[in-house]
Design an enzyme around this catalytic site. Structure first.
Site, mmCIF file in Angstrom:
data_model
loop_
_atom_site.group_PDB
_atom_site.id
_atom_site.type_symbol
_atom_site.label_atom_id
_atom_site.label_comp_id
_atom_site.label_asym_id
_atom_site.label_seq_id
_atom_site.Cartn_x
_atom_site.Cartn_y
_atom_site.Cartn_z
ATOM 1 N N ASP A 44 64.011 33.765 51.409
ATOM 2 C CA ASP A 44 62.608 33.354 51.432
ATOM 3 C C ASP A 44 61.982 33.652 52.793
ATOM 4 O O ASP A 44 60.871 34.193 52.882
ATOM 5 C CB ASP A 44 62.520 31.859 51.111
ATOM 6 C CG ASP A 44 61.116 31.309 51.277
ATOM 7 O OD1 ASP A 44 60.239 31.668 50.472
ATOM 8 O OD2 ASP A 44 60.888 30.527 52.216
ATOM 9 N N GLU A 116 65.065 35.824 45.743
ATOM 10 C CA GLU A 116 65.208 35.443 47.153
ATOM 11 C C GLU A 116 66.674 35.405 47.563
ATOM 12 O O GLU A 116 67.023 35.796 48.687
ATOM 13 C CB GLU A 116 64.552 34.086 47.389
ATOM 14 C CG GLU A 116 63.034 34.121 47.263
ATOM 15 C CD GLU A 116 62.383 32.766 47.419
ATOM 16 O OE1 GLU A 116 61.183 32.733 47.736
ATOM 17 O OE2 GLU A 116 63.074 31.736 47.219
#
EC number: 3.1.26.3
Length: 227
Positions: A44, A116
């Site tokens: 992320d 992610e």
């Protein structure tokens, strides 16, 4: 490398030196034991940095707020879930029995988290330069289509600014009902504003979408009243 992972590697355009990292990136917490949450955390941060850097150079005259909204539109869960479906990630997820039965391999949040996780795994496997290269390749069409002309604030932000400009209290959002199976839910949200005697209802397949829909309806109502 197993034929299954070879197929996935071709889809994402990257072949892992350490297959264990790829396997971990595909492992949801419901599976038990080690899972992809730490990789997701790392991925992320890397994704936000890579997209922010590209937008910074792509739009040299853009203001900070415009860049932030552009980045948010590109790294949000919906966009990541779209990428996951392009890679057909749902076919490779390692889920617990309950999550598998409830259709977790189709759920946007799980798919987005997995993308992610793969980014985090790729960074550990090959470093930042390779990771950046592949993220930008995945996002090329979306980045090329991005324009400052289409940057708009979401409904909740616009409603908040509308009320703040008139020195009114901020809206309150309450989830009043959730209907459907875990993999196919509809959320009902009430938006309460001091300028409106009645609540404004919004619905959507996530709390966020329901709140945005309620905010959009509330803003439309207030603009009609010309408060």
């Amino acid at each position: 490398m197993s034929s299954l992972y070879q197929k996935l590697s071709r889809r994402i355009g990257y072949f892992f030196a350490d297959l264990g990292l790829l396997e971990l990136a595909l492992t949801h917490r419901s599976f038990g034991g080690k899972n992809n949450e730490r990789l997701e955390f790392l991925g992320d941060s890397i994704l936000n940095y890579v997209i922010a850097e590209d937008l910074f150079h792509r739009f040299p005259k853009a203001k900070e707020g415009e860049l932030s909204r552009l980045r948010a539109s590109l790294v949000k869960g919906d966009t990541l879930a779209e990428l996951a479906r392009e890679f057909e990630l749902g076919d490779y997820l390692k889920l617990g029995a309950g999550e598998l039965k409830s259709g977790g391999f189709r759920r946007d949040s799980i798919l987005a988290d997995t993308v992610e996780g793969i980014i985090g795994a790729m960074y550990l496997d090959a470093g930042m330069d390779v990771c950046r290269q592949h993220i930008l390749a995945w996002y090329k069409e979306r980045l090329d289509a991005t324009s400052l002309k289409i940057v708009t604030k979401d409904a909740k932000t616009r409603l908040q600014e509308f009320l703040q400009a008139r020195k009114h209290a901020l809206p309150q959002y309450d989830v009043v009902n959730i209907v459907g199976e875990p993999h196919d839910q509809t959320f009902y949200v009430h938006c309460h504003i001091e300028l409106c005697e009645e609540f404004i209802e919004g619905k959507g397949n996530s709390r966020r979408i329901a709140e945005q829909n309620a905010a959009a309806k509330a803003l439309k109502k207030l603009e009609k009243k010309d408060v």
